[in-house]
Design a protein around this motif. Structure first.
Motif, mmCIF file in Angstrom:
data_model
loop_
_atom_site.group_PDB
_atom_site.id
_atom_site.type_symbol
_atom_site.label_atom_id
_atom_site.label_comp_id
_atom_site.label_asym_id
_atom_site.label_seq_id
_atom_site.Cartn_x
_atom_site.Cartn_y
_atom_site.Cartn_z
ATOM 1 N N ALA A 97 8.199 6.792 1.046
ATOM 2 C CA ALA A 97 8.382 7.864 2.029
ATOM 3 C C ALA A 97 7.971 7.370 3.413
ATOM 4 O O ALA A 97 6.933 7.771 3.946
ATOM 5 C CB ALA A 97 7.572 9.095 1.634
ATOM 6 N N LEU A 98 8.787 6.492 3.976
ATOM 7 C CA LEU A 98 8.507 5.940 5.301
ATOM 8 C C LEU A 98 9.410 6.590 6.351
ATOM 9 O O LEU A 98 9.928 5.940 7.255
ATOM 10 C CB LEU A 98 8.709 4.412 5.282
ATOM 11 N N ASP A 99 9.584 7.911 6.235
ATOM 12 C CA ASP A 99 10.524 8.641 7.075
ATOM 13 C C ASP A 99 10.129 8.637 8.549
ATOM 14 O O ASP A 99 10.975 8.895 9.414
ATOM 15 C CB ASP A 99 10.642 10.093 6.583
ATOM 16 N N HIS A 100 8.868 8.391 8.831
ATOM 17 C CA HIS A 100 8.415 8.432 10.223
ATOM 18 C C HIS A 100 8.836 7.198 11.013
ATOM 19 O O HIS A 100 8.776 7.194 12.247
ATOM 20 C CB HIS A 100 6.890 8.552 10.265
ATOM 21 N N LEU A 101 9.292 6.160 10.323
ATOM 22 C CA LEU A 101 9.693 4.939 11.015
ATOM 23 C C LEU A 101 11.169 5.014 11.407
ATOM 24 O O LEU A 101 11.997 5.478 10.619
ATOM 25 C CB LEU A 101 9.456 3.720 10.119
ATOM 26 N N PRO A 102 11.531 4.559 12.615
ATOM 27 C CA PRO A 102 12.925 4.661 13.088
ATOM 28 C C PRO A 102 13.879 3.758 12.300
ATOM 29 O O PRO A 102 13.470 2.764 11.696
ATOM 30 C CB PRO A 102 12.824 4.198 14.553
ATOM 31 N N ASP A 103 15.155 4.106 12.327
ATOM 32 C CA ASP A 103 16.192 3.307 11.672
ATOM 33 C C ASP A 103 16.240 1.899 12.252
ATOM 34 O O ASP A 103 15.979 1.680 13.450
ATOM 35 C CB ASP A 103 17.566 3.958 11.866
ATOM 36 N N ALA A 104 16.610 0.940 11.382
ATOM 37 C CA ALA A 104 16.866 -0.453 11.791
ATOM 38 C C ALA A 104 15.701 -1.060 12.565
ATOM 39 O O ALA A 104 15.896 -1.832 13.511
ATOM 40 C CB ALA A 104 18.148 -0.529 12.619
ATOM 41 N N THR A 105 14.495 -0.716 12.172
ATOM 42 C CA THR A 105 13.300 -1.182 12.886
ATOM 43 C C THR A 105 12.933 -2.617 12.533
ATOM 44 O O THR A 105 12.300 -3.307 13.328
ATOM 45 C CB THR A 105 12.102 -0.269 12.552
ATOM 46 N N PHE A 106 13.352 -3.097 11.362
ATOM 47 C CA PHE A 106 12.862 -4.384 10.865
ATOM 48 C C PHE A 106 13.997 -5.347 10.531
ATOM 49 O O PHE A 106 15.053 -4.949 10.045
ATOM 50 C CB PHE A 106 11.993 -4.165 9.624
ATOM 51 N N ASP A 107 13.726 -6.619 10.797
ATOM 52 C CA ASP A 107 14.668 -7.688 10.458
ATOM 53 C C ASP A 107 14.375 -8.270 9.082
ATOM 54 O O ASP A 107 15.246 -8.897 8.472
ATOM 55 C CB ASP A 107 14.575 -8.824 11.485
ATOM 56 N N LEU A 108 13.159 -8.082 8.613
ATOM 57 C CA LEU A 108 12.759 -8.545 7.284
ATOM 58 C C LEU A 108 11.802 -7.514 6.686
ATOM 59 O O LEU A 108 10.833 -7.125 7.323
ATOM 60 C CB LEU A 108 12.068 -9.911 7.357
ATOM 61 N N ILE A 109 12.116 -7.082 5.474
ATOM 62 C CA ILE A 109 11.221 -6.205 4.727
ATOM 63 C C ILE A 109 10.861 -6.919 3.435
ATOM 64 O O ILE A 109 11.739 -7.424 2.731
ATOM 65 C CB ILE A 109 11.888 -4.849 4.402
ATOM 66 N N VAL A 110 9.570 -6.974 3.127
ATOM 67 C CA VAL A 110 9.127 -7.523 1.853
ATOM 68 C C VAL A 110 8.342 -6.445 1.122
ATOM 69 O O VAL A 110 7.586 -5.676 1.729
ATOM 70 C CB VAL A 110 8.271 -8.801 2.012
ATOM 71 N N SER A 111 8.561 -6.383 -0.182
ATOM 72 C CA SER A 111 7.795 -5.453 -1.018
ATOM 73 C C SER A 111 7.678 -6.090 -2.395
ATOM 74 O O SER A 111 8.588 -5.997 -3.220
ATOM 75 C CB SER A 111 8.491 -4.093 -1.102
ATOM 76 N N PHE A 112 6.553 -6.761 -2.602
ATOM 77 C CA PHE A 112 6.368 -7.542 -3.811
ATOM 78 C C PHE A 112 5.541 -6.775 -4.843
ATOM 79 O O PHE A 112 4.469 -6.253 -4.533
ATOM 80 C CB PHE A 112 5.679 -8.867 -3.483
ATOM 81 N N GLU A 113 6.060 -6.709 -6.069
ATOM 82 C CA GLU A 113 5.372 -6.065 -7.189
ATOM 83 C C GLU A 113 4.983 -4.624 -6.849
ATOM 84 O O GLU A 113 3.884 -4.166 -7.139
ATOM 85 C CB GLU A 113 4.143 -6.883 -7.604
ATOM 86 N N THR A 114 5.929 -3.923 -6.228
ATOM 87 C CA THR A 114 5.742 -2.511 -5.880
ATOM 88 C C THR A 114 6.605 -1.615 -6.747
ATOM 89 O O THR A 114 6.157 -0.552 -7.204
ATOM 90 C CB THR A 114 6.115 -2.265 -4.403
#
Length: 283
Positions: A97-114
Motif C-alpha cells: 500500500a504505497l499509494d502516497h508515492l507518485p506514479d513513475a517515481t523510481f527507475d529501479l524497484i527491489v523487493s527481496f523475499e517480501t
C-alpha cells in the motif's frame, strides 16, 4: 559513521540482519550485489528494506534510494545505523500500500523475499507497476514452495503464501511484458576463471554420478525475477551471477566441522580400543 559499530537489530527469523553468517548471508547479500550495478545513477525503491543494509549497498551507486518497511523498529534502526548516507532515506510504509508515492517515481524497484510474507501479492505488484518508470526495472525474489518447504518439511512461520514457479510467473506475466527469471541456490562448486581477464561467455557443467551434463542442473531454492515494461530494458543482464566472500566463511565452517568430526572419530576409536583392552584384562 562506522556501520559495524552501530547498534544491532536483534535477529528474530523474520528478516535478515548483516550479523547473520554463512549460508543465509550469501543468499541475501547476493541479491543486493546483483542489483547494485543496475542501481547506478537511478532512483531506487527498496520495498520491505528491513534492517537497511541492502539499501545502503545500493546507495553506493544509485542517484538516491528510499527504503520502506512496515516495522517501526526496523525503520528506526535503519535511520540510526545508515543515517549518515546522504542519498539514502528510510520511511515507514506497507509494501502492499504505497499509494502516497507518485506514479513513475523510481527507475529501479527491489523487493527481496517480501512476496511470500504478504497475502496481497497482486496488489503489491500492481503498486510496483504504477511506481516504476517506463524504462525501469523491478527485481523481486521469492522461495520456491516445492524445494524450500515441501522437500525439506520445514515451515517458516513468517511466510503467509509461498508460490510454485508457475504461480510466481503468472503474477509477473500478467503485469510485465518482459521479465527474466533467475534461479538461486547455494552450491558447492569448483571455479575456473581467466587470470588475464580475457574471454567471454559462461561454461558450466553438472555431474550426475559419473555422467557430466552441460549447464547448472539444479532445482532452484529461490527465484529472482528482473521485470520490465519494455523488453529492451532487459538487455545487458548477465547469464550467470556469482557471489562469495574473500574469507570463504561457508567453506571455512565446513572445514572446521570436518576437522571436529575427524577428531571426535579418532577419540571414539581410542576409547573403544581402550575399552576392548580393559575387557580383555578382566577375562
Amino acid at each position: 559513521m562506522n556501520h559495524d559499530d552501530a547498534p544491532i537489530l536483534p535477529f528474530t527469523g523474520e528478516r535478515f540482519t548483516p550479523e547473520c553468517v554463512r549460508e543465509i548471508a550469501y543468499e541475501h547479500w547476493h541479491r543486493y550485489a546483483f542489483a547494485r550495478p543496475l542501481a547506478a545513477g537511478r532512483r531506487v525503491l527498496d520495498a520491505a528494506c528491513g534492517e537497511g543494509y541492502g539499501s545502503a549497498l545500493l546507495a553506493t551507486t544509485a542517484r538516491d534510494v528510499l527504503g520502506v518497511d512496515v516495522a517501526d523498529e526496523a525503520v528506526a534502526h535503519a535511520r540510526q545505523r545508515y543515517g549518515d548516507i546522504a542519498n539514502l532515506r528510510f520511511e515507514r510504509g506497507d509494501a502492499t500500500a504505497l499509494d502516497h508515492l507518485p506514479d513513475a517515481t523510481f527507475d529501479l524497484i527491489v523487493s527481496f523475499e517480501t512476496l511470500e510474507h504478504v497475502q496481497a501479492q497482486a496488489r503489491m505488484l500492481d503498486g510496483f507497476v504504477r511506481l516504476l518508470a517506463d524504462d525501469g526495472l523491478l527485481l523481486v525474489s521469492t522461495p520456491d514452495k516445492r524445494t524450500y518447504s515441501e522437500l525439506t518439511g520445514e515451515v517458516n512461520p513468517y511466510h503467509v503464501r509461498e508460490l510454485y514457479r508457475d504461480e510466481f510467473e503468472a503474477l509477473l506475466s500478467a503485469r510485465f511484458p518482459a521479465y527474466r527469471l533467475y534461479g538461486q541456490k547455494l552450491l558447492f562448486q569448483s571455479a575456473l576463471w581467466a587470470l588475464d581477464g580475457q574471454g567471454g561467455g559462461v561454461d558450466a557443467a553438472t555431474a550426475h554420478g559419473e555422467r557430466v551434463e552441460p549447464g547448472l542442473d539444479y532445482a532452484p531454492l529461490y527465484y529472482v525475477a528482473v521485470c520490465a515494461k519494455r523488453p529492451g530494458a532487459l538487455q545487458g543482464l548477465p547469464a550467470l551471477s556469482l557471489f562469495g566472500d574473500a574469507g570463504e566463511s561457508v567453506y571455512a565452517d565446513y572445514r572446521d566441522e570436518v576437522r571436529r568430526n575427524r577428531a571426535a572419530a579418532a577419540h571414539i576409536a581410542h576409547l573403544e580400543a581402550e575399552l576392548a583392552r580393559l575387557k580383555g584384562e578382566t577375562k
